[in-house]
Design a protein around this motif. Structure first.
Motif, PDB file in Angstrom:
ATOM      1  N   GLY A 183      43.661  -1.098  40.177  1.00 13.95           N
ATOM      2  CA  GLY A 183      43.187  -2.425  39.514  1.00 13.95           C
ATOM      3  C   GLY A 183      43.017  -3.379  40.565  1.00 13.95           C
ATOM      4  N   TYR A 184      43.299  -4.705  40.577  1.00  9.15           N
ATOM      5  CA  TYR A 184      42.844  -5.858  41.442  1.00  9.15           C
ATOM      6  C   TYR A 184      43.330  -5.654  42.563  1.00  9.15           C
ATOM      7  N   ILE A 185      44.338  -4.905  43.004  1.00  6.38           N
ATOM      8  CA  ILE A 185      45.048  -4.563  44.383  1.00  6.38           C
ATOM      9  C   ILE A 185      44.515  -3.038  44.538  1.00  6.38           C
ATOM     10  N   GLY A 186      44.892  -2.211  43.964  1.00  9.97           N
ATOM     11  CA  GLY A 186      44.443  -0.843  44.166  1.00  9.97           C
ATOM     12  C   GLY A 186      43.172  -0.338  44.510  1.00  9.97           C
ATOM     13  N   LEU A 187      42.131  -1.069  43.801  1.00 17.15           N
ATOM     14  CA  LEU A 187      40.674  -0.662  44.172  1.00 17.15           C
ATOM     15  C   LEU A 187      40.342  -1.208  45.244  1.00 17.15           C
ATOM     16  N   PRO A 188      40.441  -2.665  45.752  1.00 14.08           N
ATOM     17  CA  PRO A 188      40.331  -2.889  47.228  1.00 14.08           C
ATOM     18  C   PRO A 188      41.011  -2.129  48.271  1.00 14.08           C
ATOM     19  N   THR A 189      42.080  -1.899  47.771  1.00 12.22           N
ATOM     20  CA  THR A 189      42.915  -1.179  48.917  1.00 12.22           C
ATOM     21  C   THR A 189      42.522   0.243  49.249  1.00 12.22           C
ATOM     22  N   ALA A 190      42.096   0.780  47.963  1.00 11.41           N
ATOM     23  CA  ALA A 190      41.454   2.374  48.152  1.00 11.41           C
ATOM     24  C   ALA A 190      40.139   2.144  48.775  1.00 11.41           C
ATOM     25  N   ALA A 191      39.371   1.250  48.641  1.00 17.83           N
ATOM     26  CA  ALA A 191      38.053   1.068  49.264  1.00 17.83           C
ATOM     27  C   ALA A 191      38.093   0.763  50.726  1.00 17.83           C
ATOM     28  N   ILE A 192      39.018  -0.076  51.072  1.00 14.28           N
ATOM     29  CA  ILE A 192      39.313  -0.522  52.524  1.00 14.28           C
ATOM     30  C   ILE A 192      39.863   0.822  53.357  1.00 14.28           C
ATOM     31  N   ILE A 193      40.989   1.577  52.787  1.00 17.38           N
ATOM     32  CA  ILE A 193      41.223   2.798  53.504  1.00 17.38           C
ATOM     33  C   ILE A 193      40.114   3.929  53.301  1.00 17.38           C
ATOM     34  N   ALA A 194      39.330   3.727  52.434  1.00 13.62           N
ATOM     35  CA  ALA A 194      38.049   4.898  52.720  1.00 13.62           C
ATOM     36  C   ALA A 194      37.218   4.351  53.649  1.00 13.62           C
ATOM     37  N   ARG A 195      36.858   3.053  53.958  1.00 11.85           N
ATOM     38  CA  ARG A 195      35.995   2.679  54.970  1.00 11.85           C
ATOM     39  C   ARG A 195      36.527   2.993  56.356  1.00 11.85           C
ATOM     40  N   SER A 196      38.048   3.102  56.320  1.00 11.59           N
ATOM     41  CA  SER A 196      38.390   3.396  57.628  1.00 11.59           C
ATOM     42  C   SER A 196      38.256   4.957  58.092  1.00 11.59           C
ATOM     43  N   GLY A 197      37.569   5.859  57.309  1.00  9.92           N
ATOM     44  CA  GLY A 197      37.332   7.042  57.747  1.00  9.92           C
ATOM     45  C   GLY A 197      38.241   7.982  56.813  1.00  9.92           C
ATOM     46  N   ALA A 198      39.212   7.659  56.152  1.00 12.67           N
ATOM     47  CA  ALA A 198      40.165   8.424  55.180  1.00 12.67           C
ATOM     48  C   ALA A 198      39.212   9.154  54.309  1.00 12.67           C
ATOM     49  N   LYS A 199      39.670  10.225  53.511  1.00 14.81           N
ATOM     50  CA  LYS A 199      39.302  10.781  52.261  1.00 14.81           C
ATOM     51  C   LYS A 199      40.295  10.264  51.284  1.00 14.81           C
ATOM     52  N   VAL A 200      39.769   9.367  50.265  1.00 17.60           N
ATOM     53  CA  VAL A 200      40.766   8.703  49.317  1.00 17.60           C
ATOM     54  C   VAL A 200      40.308   9.252  48.000  1.00 17.60           C
ATOM     55  N   LEU A 201      41.389   9.565  47.164  1.00 17.11           N
ATOM     56  CA  LEU A 201      41.479   9.716  45.619  1.00 17.11           C
ATOM     57  C   LEU A 201      42.091   8.749  44.920  1.00 17.11           C
ATOM     58  N   GLY A 202      41.514   8.000  44.266  1.00 18.38           N
ATOM     59  CA  GLY A 202      41.996   6.825  43.433  1.00 18.38           C
ATOM     60  C   GLY A 202      42.495   7.334  42.174  1.00 18.38           C
ATOM     61  N   ILE A 203      43.428   7.103  41.818  1.00 15.06           N
ATOM     62  CA  ILE A 203      44.140   7.497  40.432  1.00 15.06           C
ATOM     63  C   ILE A 203      44.096   6.376  39.378  1.00 15.06           C
ATOM     64  N   ASP A 204      43.660   6.628  38.035  1.00 10.74           N
ATOM     65  CA  ASP A 204      43.867   5.494  37.019  1.00 10.74           C
ATOM     66  C   ASP A 204      44.059   6.260  35.894  1.00 10.74           C
ATOM     67  N   VAL A 205      44.854   5.671  34.816  1.00  5.93           N
ATOM     68  CA  VAL A 205      45.035   6.400  33.606  1.00  5.93           C
ATOM     69  C   VAL A 205      43.983   6.147  32.429  1.00  5.93           C
ATOM     70  N   ASP A 206      43.043   5.240  32.866  1.00  6.72           N
ATOM     71  CA  ASP A 206      41.825   4.661  32.028  1.00  6.72           C
ATOM     72  C   ASP A 206      40.696   5.453  32.556  1.00  6.72           C
ATOM     73  N   PRO A 207      40.196   6.400  31.687  1.00  2.99           N
ATOM     74  CA  PRO A 207      39.068   7.336  32.010  1.00  2.99           C
ATOM     75  C   PRO A 207      37.865   6.739  32.177  1.00  2.99           C
ATOM     76  N   ASP A 208      37.797   5.324  31.792  1.00  3.65           N
ATOM     77  CA  ASP A 208      36.582   4.675  31.829  1.00  3.65           C
ATOM     78  C   ASP A 208      36.472   4.068  33.079  1.00  3.65           C
ATOM     79  N   ILE A 209      37.473   3.670  33.620  1.00  2.00           N
ATOM     80  CA  ILE A 209      37.637   2.850  35.000  1.00  2.00           C
ATOM     81  C   ILE A 209      37.317   4.193  36.029  1.00  2.00           C
ATOM     82  N   VAL A 210      37.754   5.445  35.897  1.00  2.43           N
ATOM     83  CA  VAL A 210      37.426   6.366  36.738  1.00  2.43           C
ATOM     84  C   VAL A 210      35.865   6.726  36.557  1.00  2.43           C
ATOM     85  N   GLU A 211      35.184   6.712  35.638  1.00  2.81           N
ATOM     86  CA  GLU A 211      33.928   6.986  35.586  1.00  2.81           C
ATOM     87  C   GLU A 211      33.021   5.657  36.093  1.00  2.81           C
TER      88      GLU A 211
END
Length: 423
Positions: free
Chosen positions: A15-43
């Motif tokens: 959501g509003y915090i999880g996605l930006p956090t995941a993207a920032i972590i990914a930019r640091s070089g980590a491999k990030v898997l983001g999880i959401d219950v909404d398949p449309d968001i995942v797609e």
């Protein structure tokens, strides 16, 4: 996992915090898997797009997805670090609902392994991180869980709340100080190593309970101070005084800093989190509880004032400016502006024109009422009455020449030059 060189990270909630956090972590070089219950968001995320409005987020997500550092799924996989950033709403009786946190923790418990770090970021009542640890102890008796074992635990469990401003999330996730509370001091130190990968602000360690209360305290402080401003605005209205002038003058005192009043308080944090403190210590929180009641009552007060203005202009079109809970974002959660506008729309139907540049469709609260979504230019052209509910920059930019003959209720104080009555 001591080196922390290239960790695999799972972020629960996009959501509003999880996605930006995941993207920032990914930019640091980590491999990030983001999880959401909404398949449309995942797609949406897996295609390199975003489902929320936040400055520069679309470009960041597109880049880290293209590089293979971020992908999304509906179920977690084994990783080195798990970050839980799911909602913690309040129930109708204002008690905290941590069911989403516990569901996410149970999903993580199914895949966690020795050496992993689990961090809760969701704003939570004091004791929630301890409940997460207890859940892990029940679900994974094969692992030594901090707080539930003798000797060195197999995993680390910590709490680290976000403290960001919508519209500046990507900047503040990096620059703001972080408070990291561990179930044990060792847990806090392990989580600290992770945050130092991408946080430039100072990272301070403490207990999980102290970190949980710190987050609630920050939001309650804001709520109490906004309540003072909102109550002051009602006093000024009753006395026929311009509250915005009073605040400007009072703030010239070197030790006075009054915040801005508005139609209420919104957002998932300030409008919700103080109730968590009240729920935990009801007898000790009369001020915090009263502040919540003052801010909630400001919505009804705004509706009454807007209704009186509209009734004084029978039959004319009315523009309600803004639905978001604050300026220049598309977040409508707990928005007082939305509550005011929806109530007016249900009362006055097709007379109401909603002007909200951050949405393409009206929310469900407007279903069947006949109100319509309009742009700024159309509202200026056809609406003699303006109800200002959000201080979006596009509204601030409307010059006096285009609103001189408008009847205006300005709940945000964006037009100090507006005539009290049309010229």
């Amino acid at each position: 996992m001591e080196s922390m060189a290239e960790p695999d990270v799972v972020v629960m909630g996009l959501g509003y915090i999880g996605l930006p956090t995941a993207a920032i972590i990914a930019r640091s070089g980590a491999k990030v898997l983001g999880i959401d219950v909404d398949p449309d968001i995942v797609e949406t995320i897996n295609s390199g797009r975003v489902h929320i409005e936040e400055i520069d987020l679309d470009g960041l997500v597109s880049g880290v997805v293209a590089r293979g550092n971020l992908r999304a799924s509906t179920s977690p996989a084994p990783a080195d670090i798990f970050v839980i950033a799911v909602p913690t709403p309040a129930r109708t009786d204002h008690s905290p609902d941590i069911s989403y946190v516990l569901q996410a923790a149970a999903s993580v418990a199914a895949v966690v392994k020795a050496g992993d770090i689990v961090i809760l970021e969701s704003t939570s009542p004091v004791g929630t991180t301890a409940e997460v640890a207890a859940l892990f102890a029940r679900e994974r008796p094969d692992l030594k869980i901090p707080g539930h074992c003798a000797g060195t635990p197999d995993i680390a469990i910590a709490y680290c709340p976000e403290r960001v401003l919508p519209g500046r999330i990507l900047v503040e996730l990096i620059d703001n100080d972080r408070v990291i509370g561990g179930v044990t001091p060792r847990c806090a130190r392990k989580a600290l190593q992770f945050y130092r990968r991408f946080v430039r602000g100072e990272c301070v360690t403490t207990s999980a309970a102290a970190a949980e209360m710190t987050k609630l305290t920050e939001n309650a402080f804001r709520d109490v101070n906004i309540a003072f401003a909102n109550e002051l605005s009602r006093v000024a209205d009753s006395l026929g005084v311009d509250v915005w002038e009073v605040i400007r003058l009072a703030n010239r005192h070197p030790r006075v800093n009054i915040l801005s009043p508005g139609p209420g308080v919104g957002g998932h944090c300030i409008a919700v989190d103080p109730w968590f403190l009240v729920h935990s210590a009801r007898e000790e929180t009369p001020l915090i509880r009263t502040a919540r009641e003052v801010n909630d009552a400001k919505v009804d007060y705004t509706i009454e004032r807007a209704t009186a203005l509209i009734d004084s202009m029978p039959g004319v079109p009315v523009a309600c400016l803004g639905l978001a809970f604050k300026a220049n974002i598309d977040d409508f959660r707990e928005s007082p502006a939305l509550k005011v506008a929806a109530t007016l729309a249900q009362r006055f139907g097709e007379r109401i024109h909603i002007v909200e540049p951050y949405t393409k469709t009206l929310p469900a609260a407007f279903a069947g009422c006949g109100a319509q979504l309009s742009d700024v230019d159309a509202a200026i052209e056809i609406c003699p009455v303006f109800i200002v509910l959000v201080d979006h920059e596009v509204f601030r930019s409307i010059p006096l020449a285009e609103r001189r003959n408008k009847h205006v209720l300005d709940t945000r104080g964006i037009w100090p030059d507006q005539p009290a009555v049309p010229a």
